[in-house]
Design a protein around this motif. Structure first.
Motif, short mmCIF file in Angstrom:
data_model
loop_
_atom_site.label_atom_id
_atom_site.label_comp_id
_atom_site.label_asym_id
_atom_site.label_seq_id
_atom_site.Cartn_x
_atom_site.Cartn_y
_atom_site.Cartn_z
N HIS A 113 0.87 -1.18 0.00
CA HIS A 113 0.00 0.00 0.00
C HIS A 113 0.90 1.22 0.00
O HIS A 113 1.83 1.30 0.81
CB HIS A 113 -0.90 0.03 1.24
N TRP A 114 0.59 2.18 -0.89
CA TRP A 114 1.40 3.38 -1.03
C TRP A 114 0.51 4.62 -1.07
O TRP A 114 -0.59 4.58 -1.63
CB TRP A 114 2.22 3.33 -2.33
N GLY A 115 1.02 5.70 -0.51
CA GLY A 115 0.36 6.98 -0.67
C GLY A 115 0.77 7.63 -1.97
O GLY A 115 1.59 7.08 -2.72
N GLN A 116 0.23 8.83 -2.21
CA GLN A 116 0.52 9.56 -3.44
C GLN A 116 1.81 10.37 -3.35
O GLN A 116 2.34 10.81 -4.37
CB GLN A 116 -0.65 10.49 -3.78
N GLY A 117 2.29 10.59 -2.15
CA GLY A 117 3.54 11.32 -1.97
C GLY A 117 3.34 12.78 -1.65
O GLY A 117 2.32 13.39 -2.02
#
Length: 124
Positions: A113-117
């Motif tokens: 799972h990753w955020g948009q930054g």
């Protein structure tokens, strides 16, 4: 569905500080599953900070050890990254990411799972 949302990036002069925050909506995991990565222009994404399997110990990249601090706020449901003594080479997009905690904390491939930054720019 899990959503990771970063905030707190910006422009700062060398030697300054920033505080990044990662909010995890819809999470079904402990906060210590969340780590921070960064990606500088033209470079690969790299590990910055996170916790070990038990959540009792932190791990940092050598380049940020002693300057950055990861923390978690269970009441808020957020993970913070305090960036102090910033250098121009810290300029990057910073991401928070979550992994199954039994996987290696420093490995990019551990995270699903990753955020948009959020952008951090450090001027000299």
């Amino acid at each position: 569905q899990v959503r990771l949302i970063e905030s707190g990036g910006g422009l700062v002069q060398a030697g300054g500080s920033l505080r990044l925050s990662c909010a995890a909506a819809g999470r079904t995991f402990s906060l210590h599953a969340i780590a921070w990565f960064r990606q500088a222009p033209g470079k690969d994404r790299e590990f910055v900070a996170g916790w070990t399997y038990s959540g009792s110990a932190t791990r940092y990249a050598d380049s940020v050890e002693g300057r950055f601090t990861i923390s978690r706020d269970d009441a808020e449901g957020t993970v913070k990254l305090q960036l102090d003594s910033l250098k121009p080479e810290d300029t990057a997009v910073y991401y928070c990411a979550a992994r199954p905690v039994y996987l290696a904390v420093r490995d990019l491939e551990s995270y699903n799972h990753w955020g948009q930054g959020t952008h951090v720019t450090v001027s000299s």
